[in-house]
Design an enzyme around this catalytic site. Sequence first.
Site, PDB file in Angstrom:
ATOM      1  N   THR A   1      22.190  67.522  30.557  1.00 38.29           N
ATOM      2  CA  THR A   1      21.078  67.964  29.526  1.00 38.29           C
ATOM      3  C   THR A   1      22.069  68.071  28.380  1.00 38.29           C
ATOM      4  OG1 THR A   1      20.039  69.328  31.097  1.00 38.29           O
ATOM      5  CG2 THR A   1      20.080  70.142  28.850  1.00 38.29           C
TER       6      THR A   1
ATOM      7  N   ASN B   1      16.827  65.837  33.189  1.00 36.66           N
ATOM      8  CA  ASN B   1      17.241  66.665  34.373  1.00 36.66           C
ATOM      9  C   ASN B   1      18.823  66.271  34.791  1.00 36.66           C
ATOM     10  OD1 ASN B   1      17.309  68.474  36.057  1.00 36.66           O
ATOM     11  ND2 ASN B   1      16.129  67.406  37.827  1.00 36.66           N
TER      12      ASN B   1
ATOM     13  N   GLY C   1      22.401  73.502  33.618  1.00 33.73           N
ATOM     14  CA  GLY C   1      21.407  73.940  34.694  1.00 33.73           C
ATOM     15  C   GLY C   1      21.458  75.596  34.741  1.00 33.73           C
TER      16      GLY C   1
HETATM   17  O1  DON Z   1      15.371  72.259  32.818  1.00 32.24           O
HETATM   18  C1  DON Z   1      16.310  72.892  33.192  1.00 32.24           C
HETATM   19  O2  DON Z   1      16.934  73.691  33.623  1.00 32.24           O
HETATM   20  C2  DON Z   1      17.349  71.652  34.016  1.00 32.24           C
HETATM   21  N1  DON Z   1      16.577  70.333  34.323  1.00 32.24           N
HETATM   22  C3  DON Z   1      18.381  71.639  33.173  1.00 32.24           C
HETATM   23  C4  DON Z   1      19.428  70.679  33.840  1.00 32.24           C
HETATM   24  C5  DON Z   1      20.816  70.820  33.078  1.00 32.24           C
HETATM   25  O3  DON Z   1      21.088  71.536  32.161  1.00 32.24           O
HETATM   26  C6  DON Z   1      21.870  70.072  33.874  1.00 32.24           C
HETATM   27  N2  DON Z   1      23.014  69.895  32.742  1.00 32.24           N
HETATM   28  N3  DON Z   1      24.005  70.112  32.823  1.00 32.24           N
END
Ligand code: DON
Length: 580
Positions: A391, A411, A484
């Site tokens: 992300t 994602n 995440g």
């Molecule tokens: O919207 C969310 O929470 C996830 N799709 C975000 C994913 C994410 O941040 C992965 N990163 N390193």
Amino acid sequence: MRMQRSLTILCSLCALLASTVAAAPLRPTHAPHAMVTSVHELASGAGVEMLRSGGNAVDAAVATGFALAVVHPQAGNLGGGGFLLLRTANGKIRFIDFREKAPASATENMYLDAQGNVIPESSKDSSVVGYRAIGVPGTVAGLIYAEKQYGKLSIEKVIAPAIKLARDGFPLAYEDTRDLRKDKHLAEFPESKRIFLRDGDYYQPGEIFRQPELARTLERLAKDPDTFYHGALARELAAAIHKGGGLVTAADLAAYEVKEREPIRGSYRGYDIISAPPPSSGGVALIEILNILEGFDLAKLGNRSADSIHLEAEAFRRAFYDRADFLGDPDFAKVPVAQLIDKKYAAAWRDSIDVNHASVSKDLKRPSFDELERVAQSRSTNVAIREPENTTHYSVVDADGNAVSVTTTLNDSFGSRVTAEGLGFLLNDEMDDFTSKPGVPNTYGLIQGPANAIGPGKRPLSAMTPTIILKDGKLFLVLGSPGGPTIITTVANVLIGVVDFSLDIQESVNAPRFHHQWLPDEILVEDRLSPDTMNLLRSKGHKLNVRHFWGDAECIMIDPKNGERLGGSDGRNNGKAVGY
Ligand code: DON
């Protein structure tokens, strides 16, 4: 001969750029007027180019967003979604939700096989890899909406830097070539393999990466911004997805809508917190964490002392426990936001924390709080999801003091790994942010409730936490990160570093991170935390899971003394703060 020499010099310069951008600064980047921080110097630069030519923070954010879709294909995107938080210099606040939506034909059990088991990542029907993982993209709608409503420049102008970067190319950094090479799934999709892996002849650091198909798509958008959802581009995208067995149709694209929502508001030690509302869990969890911690004197316990980490981890544990039960798309489920961010509720949670001993997640009892009891009882078992790997976040403050905080995602890294044929951009696997099956722990053990079940037109629950903090009513911090579930605790870590431990924004971004998400019952810690501190935490009863690092906080602080813009950009990736 001369041309060959110029080429050699150009290549060495590119290699130099590629090898130097990763250096982690120890001090903030200072600028008197304006600042853009993002994971890529060229994307931050695209934003600054807008500011210097009369644009405001929104123009800069939109230009940076389009540029990231070119220079950071891991997560920058046209085929994903995100959230944009704006605070204007005169105090107006806007939150733009351009999260992906489930296609109309999506069903609650679409990722279960005939035996009711979650379909594995290796199958073409999975929620993670391939065409069926794709949700209706929101990014193009979100950026164009923001530009039209709040920008000053034309769409053509803000897309121009991205077109140039896609057409002329840019030097790939070591981290980019590494991410491309190590990805397990990109090669499964011929269009992705051709564009991003050069059909197996992997790109090397410093090599120029050109994306002619993407340049053409961006040119089409610049001429006709509507084409992505209602025109020829929508039909081509839907046809490409249909051919691969995906669910997103031209009607889904036509039905996509950006939503302006009320952001979540809270306060912490006199600072105002403004953050992401549902369908993100970010703002609610962040404010719940801060409300719990407000009753402890963290400063006295000391930055990264075992005592302060213990208390913060206990607050994280409790907020993630609530996240699991209560959060989902507010257009489809009642989310008891007011109760969760109530300071009295936090005080009751605080009373359950033993300052010397770790709580046990499975024995955690929610303090009785009427409204929450009622909602919790009306829901069934907890639900688990798998957590993805990439992300990206970017922050902007312009010369007038307008501020924008954006987190956007495909994602997983490179999303579903599907590149829209002929269009040159990657598509998300955001469907995996929904609950595939209740009660099945994911790779990271993150637990969620039925409020986040799959349903047509629904937006999956997110952890993205674009945040703005005010001090004495004035802009003070612009914060955010990928990661995440760790997004929420990274934003909390950076904020607490500045507010409680008086770190500058760069020190706070750099400081070792720690994370707790209720389940699994452990503190995730970065390995730079001192071994003595780790042992003290273990002696309080915490299990530790030591990792090298995570996240990529791209933040800005305003110096209250002189208004200077201070960029705090993360050395954990290729982040760069650019200002003037
Ligand atoms: O919207 C969310 O929470 C996830 N799709 C975000 C994913 C994410 O941040 C992965 N990163 N390193």
